[in-house]
Scaffold this motif. Structure first.
Motif, PDB file in Angstrom:
ATOM      1  N   MET A  60     -10.806 -20.845  -1.760  1.00 32.23           N
ATOM      2  CA  MET A  60      -9.676 -20.679  -2.677  1.00 32.23           C
ATOM      3  C   MET A  60     -10.152 -20.152  -4.027  1.00 32.23           C
ATOM      4  SD  MET A  60      -6.818 -21.376  -1.208  1.00 32.23           S
ATOM      5  CE  MET A  60      -5.756 -21.462  -2.615  1.00 32.23           C
ATOM      6  N   ILE A  61      -9.485 -19.083  -4.493  1.00 23.94           N
ATOM      7  CA  ILE A  61      -9.836 -18.461  -5.770  1.00 23.94           C
ATOM      8  C   ILE A  61      -8.589 -18.273  -6.627  1.00 23.94           C
ATOM      9  CG2 ILE A  61     -11.821 -17.246  -4.792  1.00 23.94           C
ATOM     10  CD1 ILE A  61     -10.026 -14.655  -4.994  1.00 23.94           C
ATOM     11  N   ARG A  62      -8.821 -17.981  -7.915  1.00 18.22           N
ATOM     12  CA  ARG A  62      -7.733 -17.652  -8.834  1.00 18.22           C
ATOM     13  C   ARG A  62      -8.183 -16.496  -9.720  1.00 18.22           C
ATOM     14  NH1 ARG A  62      -5.439 -21.022 -13.992  1.00 18.22           N
ATOM     15  NH2 ARG A  62      -3.437 -19.961 -14.143  1.00 18.22           N
ATOM     16  N   VAL A  63      -7.331 -15.468  -9.830  1.00 18.91           N
ATOM     17  CA  VAL A  63      -7.533 -14.328 -10.723  1.00 18.91           C
ATOM     18  C   VAL A  63      -6.330 -14.334 -11.662  1.00 18.91           C
ATOM     19  CG1 VAL A  63      -7.761 -11.832 -10.859  1.00 18.91           C
ATOM     20  CG2 VAL A  63      -8.783 -13.063  -8.938  1.00 18.91           C
ATOM     21  N   TYR A  64      -6.599 -14.361 -12.978  1.00 17.42           N
ATOM     22  CA  TYR A  64      -5.568 -14.707 -13.947  1.00 17.42           C
ATOM     23  C   TYR A  64      -5.634 -13.812 -15.188  1.00 17.42           C
ATOM     24  CZ  TYR A  64      -3.325 -17.722 -17.472  1.00 17.42           C
ATOM     25  OH  TYR A  64      -2.537 -18.210 -18.478  1.00 17.42           O
ATOM     26  N   ALA A  65      -4.460 -13.536 -15.770  1.00 17.67           N
ATOM     27  CA  ALA A  65      -4.356 -12.899 -17.086  1.00 17.67           C
ATOM     28  C   ALA A  65      -3.109 -13.460 -17.772  1.00 17.67           C
ATOM     29  CB  ALA A  65      -4.253 -11.380 -16.968  1.00 17.67           C
ATOM     30  N   PRO A  66      -3.241 -13.899 -19.032  1.00 18.68           N
ATOM     31  CA  PRO A  66      -2.082 -14.444 -19.738  1.00 18.68           C
ATOM     32  C   PRO A  66      -1.071 -13.357 -20.103  1.00 18.68           C
ATOM     33  CG  PRO A  66      -4.005 -14.405 -21.178  1.00 18.68           C
ATOM     34  CD  PRO A  66      -4.458 -13.958 -19.823  1.00 18.68           C
ATOM     35  N   ALA A  67       0.146 -13.781 -20.368  1.00 18.14           N
ATOM     36  CA  ALA A  67       1.238 -12.864 -20.681  1.00 18.14           C
ATOM     37  C   ALA A  67       0.933 -12.003 -21.908  1.00 18.14           C
ATOM     38  CB  ALA A  67       2.535 -13.649 -20.892  1.00 18.14           C
TER      39      ALA A  67
END
Length: 105
Positions: free
Chosen positions: A57-64
């Protein structure tokens, strides 16, 4: 192609799979960038984390606040996994269709 409205939080979470089986990620580092599709221009280095190494399980993220700066056009995203020995595994490229928002805040 995955539709995405700029100005919202980008949160791409899921499992890294290999032939239908979760890929074990113990000892790996995770990186991802997003680039424009038209000329492959760098847009942003994404915030990445391995949520569960055993299940892949992974997460790739960028804030608004970051995504509101992205241009309304198709973009490309893939992930890069590197093990402790320097071996590199790169995912299939995802096409992200960045669209303008109608409601402004």
């Amino acid at each position: 192609m995955v539709p995405f409205k700029r100005g919202q939080t980008f949160d791409f979470s899921g499992q890294v799979m290999n032939k239908g089986v979760p890929y074990p990620l113990s000892g790996y580092t995770l990186e991802a960038d997003i680039r424009t599709q038209a000329n492959f221009a760098f847009v942003q280095h994404m915030i990445c984390s391995i949520l569960d190494a055993t299940t892949g399980m992974i997460r790739v993220y960028a804030p608004a606040d970051d995504t509101k700066k992205w241009l309304a056009m198709p973009h490309l995203l893939d992930i890069r996994l590197t093990d402790g020995a320097g071996n590199v595994l790169i995912s299939n490229t995802e096409e992200i269709d960045v669209q303008d928002t109608v409601t402004q805040g």
